[in-house]
Scaffold this motif. Structure first.
Motif, PDB file in Angstrom:
ATOM      1  N   PHE A 106       0.820  -1.203   0.000  1.00 36.56           N
ATOM      2  CA  PHE A 106       0.000   0.000   0.000  1.00 36.56           C
ATOM      3  C   PHE A 106       0.859   1.261   0.000  1.00 36.56           C
ATOM      4  O   PHE A 106       0.580   2.210  -0.734  1.00 36.56           O
ATOM      5  N   HIS A 107       1.903   1.291   0.806  1.00 34.37           N
ATOM      6  CA  HIS A 107       2.753   2.482   0.853  1.00 34.37           C
ATOM      7  C   HIS A 107       3.498   2.674  -0.472  1.00 34.37           C
ATOM      8  O   HIS A 107       3.817   3.810  -0.844  1.00 34.37           O
ATOM      9  N   THR A 108       3.742   1.581  -1.186  1.00 28.14           N
ATOM     10  CA  THR A 108       4.317   1.714  -2.520  1.00 28.14           C
ATOM     11  C   THR A 108       3.286   2.311  -3.474  1.00 28.14           C
ATOM     12  O   THR A 108       3.632   3.112  -4.346  1.00 28.14           O
ATOM     13  N   LEU A 109       2.016   1.932  -3.309  1.00 26.68           N
ATOM     14  CA  LEU A 109       0.964   2.552  -4.115  1.00 26.68           C
ATOM     15  C   LEU A 109       0.893   4.052  -3.855  1.00 26.68           C
ATOM     16  O   LEU A 109       0.663   4.845  -4.779  1.00 26.68           O
ATOM     17  N   VAL A 110       1.096   4.456  -2.618  1.00 32.13           N
ATOM     18  CA  VAL A 110       1.093   5.886  -2.295  1.00 32.13           C
ATOM     19  C   VAL A 110       2.228   6.589  -3.029  1.00 32.13           C
ATOM     20  O   VAL A 110       2.039   7.656  -3.641  1.00 32.13           O
ATOM     21  N   ASP A 111       3.433   5.993  -2.995  1.00 28.25           N
ATOM     22  CA  ASP A 111       4.567   6.593  -3.700  1.00 28.25           C
ATOM     23  C   ASP A 111       4.304   6.653  -5.203  1.00 28.25           C
ATOM     24  O   ASP A 111       4.622   7.648  -5.863  1.00 28.25           O
ATOM     25  N   VAL A 112       3.735   5.597  -5.748  1.00 29.78           N
ATOM     26  CA  VAL A 112       3.460   5.546  -7.177  1.00 29.78           C
ATOM     27  C   VAL A 112       2.451   6.620  -7.577  1.00 29.78           C
ATOM     28  O   VAL A 112       2.633   7.314  -8.590  1.00 29.78           O
ATOM     29  N   ARG A 113       1.403   6.773  -6.801  1.00 34.07           N
ATOM     30  CA  ARG A 113       0.403   7.784  -7.161  1.00 34.07           C
ATOM     31  C   ARG A 113       0.955   9.198  -7.011  1.00 34.07           C
ATOM     32  O   ARG A 113       0.593  10.098  -7.784  1.00 34.07           O
ATOM     33  N   ARG A 114       1.806   9.414  -6.026  1.00 38.06           N
ATOM     34  CA  ARG A 114       2.435  10.739  -5.911  1.00 38.06           C
ATOM     35  C   ARG A 114       3.345  11.007  -7.117  1.00 38.06           C
ATOM     36  O   ARG A 114       3.381  12.119  -7.636  1.00 38.06           O
ATOM     37  N   LEU A 115       4.076   9.996  -7.549  1.00 37.89           N
ATOM     38  CA  LEU A 115       4.938  10.164  -8.720  1.00 37.89           C
ATOM     39  C   LEU A 115       4.113  10.382  -9.981  1.00 37.89           C
ATOM     40  O   LEU A 115       4.490  11.163 -10.857  1.00 37.89           O
ATOM     41  N   ALA A 116       2.979   9.698 -10.073  1.00 38.87           N
ATOM     42  CA  ALA A 116       2.099   9.907 -11.226  1.00 38.87           C
ATOM     43  C   ALA A 116       1.510  11.317 -11.210  1.00 38.87           C
ATOM     44  O   ALA A 116       1.406  11.980 -12.252  1.00 38.87           O
ATOM     45  N   ALA A 117       1.133  11.793 -10.026  1.00 36.84           N
ATOM     46  CA  ALA A 117       0.593  13.153  -9.916  1.00 36.84           C
ATOM     47  C   ALA A 117       1.641  14.196 -10.286  1.00 36.84           C
ATOM     48  O   ALA A 117       1.303  15.266 -10.809  1.00 36.84           O
ATOM     49  N   ALA A 118       2.910  13.872 -10.030  1.00 36.04           N
ATOM     50  CA  ALA A 118       4.001  14.797 -10.375  1.00 36.04           C
ATOM     51  C   ALA A 118       4.414  14.682 -11.834  1.00 36.04           C
ATOM     52  O   ALA A 118       5.293  15.421 -12.293  1.00 36.04           O
ATOM     53  N   GLY A 119       3.810  13.758 -12.569  1.00 41.91           N
ATOM     54  CA  GLY A 119       4.137  13.597 -13.979  1.00 41.91           C
ATOM     55  C   GLY A 119       5.429  12.864 -14.228  1.00 41.91           C
ATOM     56  O   GLY A 119       6.021  13.000 -15.312  1.00 41.91           O
ATOM     57  N   LEU A 120       5.886  12.058 -13.265  1.00 40.00           N
ATOM     58  CA  LEU A 120       7.165  11.375 -13.397  1.00 40.00           C
ATOM     59  C   LEU A 120       7.038   9.923 -13.847  1.00 40.00           C
ATOM     60  O   LEU A 120       8.022   9.344 -14.319  1.00 40.00           O
ATOM     61  N   LEU A 121       5.881   9.320 -13.694  1.00 40.84           N
ATOM     62  CA  LEU A 121       5.664   7.978 -14.227  1.00 40.84           C
ATOM     63  C   LEU A 121       4.214   7.814 -14.638  1.00 40.84           C
ATOM     64  O   LEU A 121       3.353   8.601 -14.239  1.00 40.84           O
TER      65      LEU A 121
END
Length: 293
Positions: free
Chosen positions: A219-234
């Motif tokens: 779950f905490h990896t999902l949080v990191d992934v969604r933050r990176l997606a929101a930042a336009g990085l992945l």
């Protein structure tokens, strides 16, 4: 003087039965099992919950790293020690008891990693399902050294996590599809924790695979992934549109079109619920401290 006696109101019987009270639960079946203090195993489409007297003592999901991964990934326990204990026992609680009795595992570290693994796997196990759950009653299993949690607490934390992910980035495709990096015009600063996730976004790995490689909660990896997606990085690898018929100039030996996996079993818009749990917050701070060692 005339005294007027006012009769006391008669008690009103609560006509709300267990089924109606469980209607607002994440899993009405699980809530009913908690009310009857059942002991056994609840098998759902995306995970399994082990109950002892109506409380959740263990959770497993193919989407979340298990207790063994969280214990061994950062040096809390040697991987060979867990492997030997698992070979000599039949269940996770028995393996944990053996490690505690042998002095190879501190009790506090076990409880922390166990609760992390339980809430992590429980989040996926309680995801909306297309098939009904199955419960197998079993009066023999015990909690052993592992602490249990109330069903209400697990459901409350699951709803809180759904809402958090939706607020961070509303596209749930990042949770299950392969992830790939995006080259932004001006790269935003990234923490070391999220950089480790970003470096593994190679167009093949999913968030679950990245979590296992890093030895972190899914779950905490999902949080990191969604933050990176929101930042336009992945971004997730999207489906490639498939034509009804192949083009005339398409060679017969052309490579097949790659399809992204099915969307994850999470609702796009979670219920509007905000909950704070001091116990969960404390566990998160302790976990972050252990990972920083």
């Amino acid at each position: 003087m005339t005294v007027v006696e006012i009769p006391l109101p008669l008690p009103v019987r609560d006509r709300t039965g267990p089924r109606e009270r469980a209607a607002g639960a994440v899993s009405p079946m699980l809530r009913r099992l908690a009310e009857e203090e059942a002991t056994g195993v609840l098998v759902r489409e995306h995970g399994t919950l082990h109950l002892v007297r109506g409380r959740v003592v263990h959770a497993e999901s193919p989407f979340a790293p298990g207790l063994d991964v969280l214990l061994t990934a950062h040096g809390t326990l040697a991987a060979t020690a867990w492997q030997r204990a698992a070979e000599r026992t039949a269940t996770v609680p028995e393996a944990a008891r053996l490690l505690l009795d042998s002095g190879l595992l501190p009790e506090g570290a076990l409880e922390l990693c166990h609760l992390d693994a339980l809430y992590d796997a429980g989040y996926f196990a309680l995801a909306p399902s297309s098939t009904p759950g199955r419960f197998r009653y079993d009066g023999t299993p015990g909690a052993g050294p592992l602490p249990s949690v109330p069903v209400v607490a697990l459901e409350r934390e699951t709803l809180r996590r759904r809402l958090l992910l939706h607020r961070l980035w509303p596209d749930p495709a990042t949770d299950s599809a392969p992830l790939t990096r995006v080259a932004p015009v001006a790269a935003a600063p990234v923490t070391a924790r999220r950089r480790a996730v970003l470096e593994r976004a190679d167009g093949v790995r999913t968030a679950t695979l990245i979590a296992r490689e890093l030895g972190r909660q899914a779950f905490h990896t999902l949080v990191d992934v969604r933050r990176l997606a929101a930042a336009g990085l992945l971004t997730p690898v999207r489906d490639i549109p498939v034509r009804d018929a192949p083009a005339r100039d398409t060679p017969a030996h052309a490579a097949p079109v790659r399809r992204a996996p099915e969307p994850p079993p999470f609702p796009p818009t979670p219920p509007l619920l905000t909950v704070t749990d001091p116990d969960i917050a404390l566990l998160k701070r302790l976990r972050d401290a252990l990972e920083a060692l």
